[in-house]
Design a protein around this motif. Structure first.
Motif, short mmCIF file in Angstrom:
data_model
loop_
_atom_site.label_atom_id
_atom_site.label_comp_id
_atom_site.label_asym_id
_atom_site.label_seq_id
_atom_site.Cartn_x
_atom_site.Cartn_y
_atom_site.Cartn_z
N SER A 66 0.97 -1.23 0.22
CA SER A 66 0.03 0.11 0.04
C SER A 66 0.76 1.16 0.01
O SER A 66 0.62 2.21 -0.79
CB SER A 66 -0.80 0.10 1.28
N THR A 67 1.95 1.21 0.76
CA THR A 67 2.88 2.43 0.86
C THR A 67 3.38 2.67 -0.54
O THR A 67 3.70 3.96 -0.88
CB THR A 67 4.01 2.15 1.84
N LEU A 68 3.69 1.58 -1.13
CA LEU A 68 4.54 1.62 -2.31
C LEU A 68 3.56 2.27 -3.38
O LEU A 68 3.84 2.74 -4.26
CB LEU A 68 4.96 0.23 -2.65
N THR A 69 2.26 1.65 -3.38
CA THR A 69 1.40 2.00 -4.34
C THR A 69 1.19 3.69 -4.29
O THR A 69 0.98 4.16 -5.09
CB THR A 69 0.01 1.23 -3.89
N ALA A 70 1.14 3.86 -2.91
CA ALA A 70 0.88 5.54 -2.86
C ALA A 70 2.24 6.20 -3.41
O ALA A 70 2.11 7.26 -4.21
CB ALA A 70 0.98 5.90 -1.46
N ALA A 71 3.36 5.69 -3.22
CA ALA A 71 4.67 6.15 -3.81
C ALA A 71 4.54 6.11 -5.01
O ALA A 71 4.96 7.08 -6.13
CB ALA A 71 5.92 5.73 -3.22
N LEU A 72 4.12 5.01 -6.04
CA LEU A 72 4.02 4.83 -7.50
C LEU A 72 3.15 5.83 -7.94
O LEU A 72 3.40 6.17 -8.95
CB LEU A 72 4.03 3.52 -7.54
N ALA A 73 1.85 6.05 -7.31
CA ALA A 73 0.96 6.90 -7.86
C ALA A 73 1.46 8.05 -7.92
O ALA A 73 1.29 8.88 -9.24
CB ALA A 73 -0.41 6.75 -6.90
N ARG A 74 2.31 8.54 -7.05
CA ARG A 74 2.66 10.00 -6.90
C ARG A 74 3.73 9.99 -7.97
O ARG A 74 3.71 11.10 -8.68
CB ARG A 74 3.30 10.39 -5.69
N GLU A 75 4.69 9.16 -8.29
CA GLU A 75 5.69 9.42 -9.38
C GLU A 75 5.09 9.15 -10.60
O GLU A 75 5.25 10.08 -11.59
CB GLU A 75 6.69 8.17 -9.08
N LEU A 76 4.07 8.58 -10.69
CA LEU A 76 3.43 8.47 -12.11
C LEU A 76 2.46 9.82 -12.23
O LEU A 76 2.65 10.11 -13.60
CB LEU A 76 2.37 7.32 -12.12
N ARG A 77 1.91 10.25 -11.21
CA ARG A 77 1.31 11.64 -11.39
C ARG A 77 2.40 12.66 -11.91
O ARG A 77 2.07 13.50 -12.77
CB ARG A 77 0.53 11.94 -10.21
N GLU A 78 3.49 12.55 -11.09
CA GLU A 78 4.53 13.50 -11.36
C GLU A 78 5.03 13.43 -12.92
O GLU A 78 5.37 14.46 -13.41
CB GLU A 78 5.89 13.28 -10.56
N ARG A 79 5.10 12.40 -13.37
CA ARG A 79 5.33 11.96 -14.93
C ARG A 79 4.18 12.35 -15.83
O ARG A 79 4.40 12.25 -17.01
CB ARG A 79 5.72 10.46 -15.25
N GLY A 80 2.95 12.96 -15.28
CA GLY A 80 1.97 13.27 -16.25
C GLY A 80 1.04 12.12 -16.58
O GLY A 80 0.06 12.60 -17.14
N ASP A 81 1.04 10.88 -15.94
CA ASP A 81 0.02 9.98 -16.13
C ASP A 81 -0.93 10.22 -15.32
O ASP A 81 -0.94 10.47 -13.91
CB ASP A 81 0.67 8.62 -16.10
#
Ligand SMILES: Nc1nc2c(ncn2[C@@H]2O[C@H](COP(=O)(O)OP(=O)(O)OP(=O)(O)O)[C@@H](O)[C@H]2O)c(=O)[nH]1
Ligand SMILES: [Mg+2]
Length: 334
Positions: A66-81
Motif C-alpha cells: 500500500s505504501t509503495l502503491t501510494a509512492a508509485l501513484a505519486r511518481e506516475l502523477r509527477e510524470r504526467g500520467d
C-alpha cells in the motif's frame, strides 16, 4: 443514486470525471439485480484508454504494497500520467477505508482530478470479489493511463489479479522468510518484476535481492523462469517510506510494457477476458451452466472465438447465458 443513462455515464468515465467513476463503482458494488443490468450495459460501452497499462502489486501481508502503491501513484502523477488505484483484499473484514492503511491513504491528494483510489473487501465471497475486481478494473482502465491493483498473497488466485494485470510486481520485504517462500512458490508463479521493498533496511535488503536474483538464475538454469524471451525478470530494491527506487520501478514498468508490446498485452488481456467471461457465466448460472454448455474446455473455446471476433466479455457471457437457458428449456433439464 440517479438513474444515469449508461451511454452518458460511459462518456463521463472516458473523460475521467471522478464522480462518474465513483458512480460506476457504486453500481458494481450494488448487488441488486436492477443494478446488474445497468452495470453490464455500462461495461459494454467502456473502451480502454489507448496505451494504458494495468500494474498488479502483489505479495505477502505487510511488505509495504500500500505504501509503495501510494509512492508509485505519486511518481506516475509527477510524470504526467493519470492513475486509478484499486486495493483488493480477499480475506479481510476490514472496511474499505482501512485497507490501504491510514498512512498510505493520507499521501493521496483528494483534490487531484487525475488520481482515483478505491478499496474492495468482501469477506467470504471471493467469487463476488473477483467479479467486482474485474469490473472495477474495466472502469478504471477506461478512465486512467495507469491502473494499479494491490492485492495480498503469493501465487494465490482468489482474486485473479494475474488475470487483470499487464505487469505483475511481487513485493516482498527483507528478512522475513518471504524470499524462501518465493523460491518455493515462484516455480509456479513467476511475476514480471520482483521488488524488495523496505530497502532502507540496508544490507538485509541487498542480501534479499541477491538471494532472489540467485533463485531466478537457478530457475532459468532449468528453464522455469520467464516464459517469453524478451523479458528478464528484474529484481529491484525500493523504499516506499523514503521514496527511493520508485523512479527505477516506473522505468521498469515502461520497459515491461515496451517488451510486452501491443500484441503481447492484447494476448494477456485476452486470457484475462476469457477467464472473466467464464466467471461471469459461473456467477449467473453456476457449474450447471458450464455443464449444460458442454464443459469448461468447450465453453472457453467458444469464448475465445467470440472475443477474437470482436465481442466483449459481458456480451459473450450474456449470449452463453441465453444459450444455456434455451437448452435447459428445450431439454426440460432442471
Ligand atoms: N521501513 C520501511 N517501512 C515500510 C516501507 N514501506 C512500508 N513500510 C511499513 O510497513 C508496514 C506495512 O505497510 P503496508 O504498505 O500497509 O503493507 P501492505 O503490503 O500493503 O500490507 P497488507 O495490505 O496488509 O498486505 C507499515 O507500517 C508501513 O509504514 C519501507 O519502504 N520502509
Ligand atoms: Mg495493503
Amino acid at each position: 443514486m440517479s438513474e444515469a443513462d449508461p451511454a452518458a455515464l460511459a462518456e463521463r468515465i472516458a473523460a475521467a470525471e471522478k464522480a462518474a467513476v465513483a458512480q460506476a463503482l457504486n453500481l458494481i458494488e450494488d448487488r441488486r439485480q436492477r443494478s446488474q443490468g445497468r452495470i453490464e450495459a455500462l461495461l459494454g460501452r467502456l473502451r480502454e484508454r489507448a496505451g494504458m497499462q494495468r500494474v498488479g502489486l502483489t505479495g505477502p501481508p505487510g511488505g509495504g504494497k500500500s505504501t509503495l502503491t501510494a509512492a508509485l501513484a505519486r511518481e506516475l502523477r509527477e510524470r504526467g500520467d493519470t492513475v486509478g488505484v484499486l486495493a483488493v483484499d480477499p480475506s479481510s473484514t476490514r472496511s474499505g477505508g482501512a485497507l490501504l492503511g491510514d498512512r498510505a491513504r493520507m499521501s493521496f491528494d483528494p483534490a487531484d482530478q487525475g488520481l482515483f483510489v478505491r478499496s474492495l473487501a468482501t469477506a467470504g465471497d471471493t467469487g463476488g470479489l473477483a467479479y467486482a475486481a474485474h469490473a472495477v478494473t474495466e472502469v478504471l482502465s477506461a478512465a486512467y493511463d495507469r491502473v494499479v491493483i494491490e492485492t495480498t498473497g503469493v501465487g494465490q488466485t482468489e482474486t485473479d489479479v494475474e488475470h487483470v494485470a499487464d505487469t505483475i510486481c511481487l513485493v516482498i520485504q527483507p528478512g522475513s522468510g518471504d524470499v524462501l517462500q518465493f523460491i518455493k512458490a515462484g516455480i509456479m508463479e513467476i511475476p514480471d518484476v520482483l521488488v524488495v521493498n523496505k530497502g532502507d533496511h540496508g544490507a538485509l535488503a541487498q542480501r534479499a535481492a541477491s538471494d532472489l536474483a540467485g533463485a531466478l538464475d537457478a530457475l532459468r538454469g532449468v528453464g522455469m523462469a520467464e516464459a517469453g524471451d524478451d523479458w528478464r525478470v528484474p529484481v529491484l530494491v525500493t523504499s516506499a517510506r523514503d521514496r527511493t527506487g520508485i523512479d527505477a520501478l516506473v522505468d521498469t514498468l515502461d520497459a515491461h510494457r515496451a517488451a510486452q508490446g501491443a500484441a503481447g498485452q492484447r494476448e494477456r488481456r485476452r486470457e484475462g477476458e476469457t477467464h472473466w467471461t467464464l466467471s461471469l457465466l459461473l456467477r449467473r448460472h453456476g457449474e450447471h451452466g458450464l455443464e449444460v454448455l458442454g464443459g469448461r474446455t468447450e465453453v472457453a473455446g467458444r469464448i475465445r472465438a467470440a472475443l477474437d471476433a470482436g465481442a466483449i466479455p459481458i456480451a459473450v457471457s450474456a449470449d452463453l447465458g441465453r444459450d444455456y437457458l434455451r437448452r435447459v428449456a428445450s431439454a426440460g433439464i432442471d
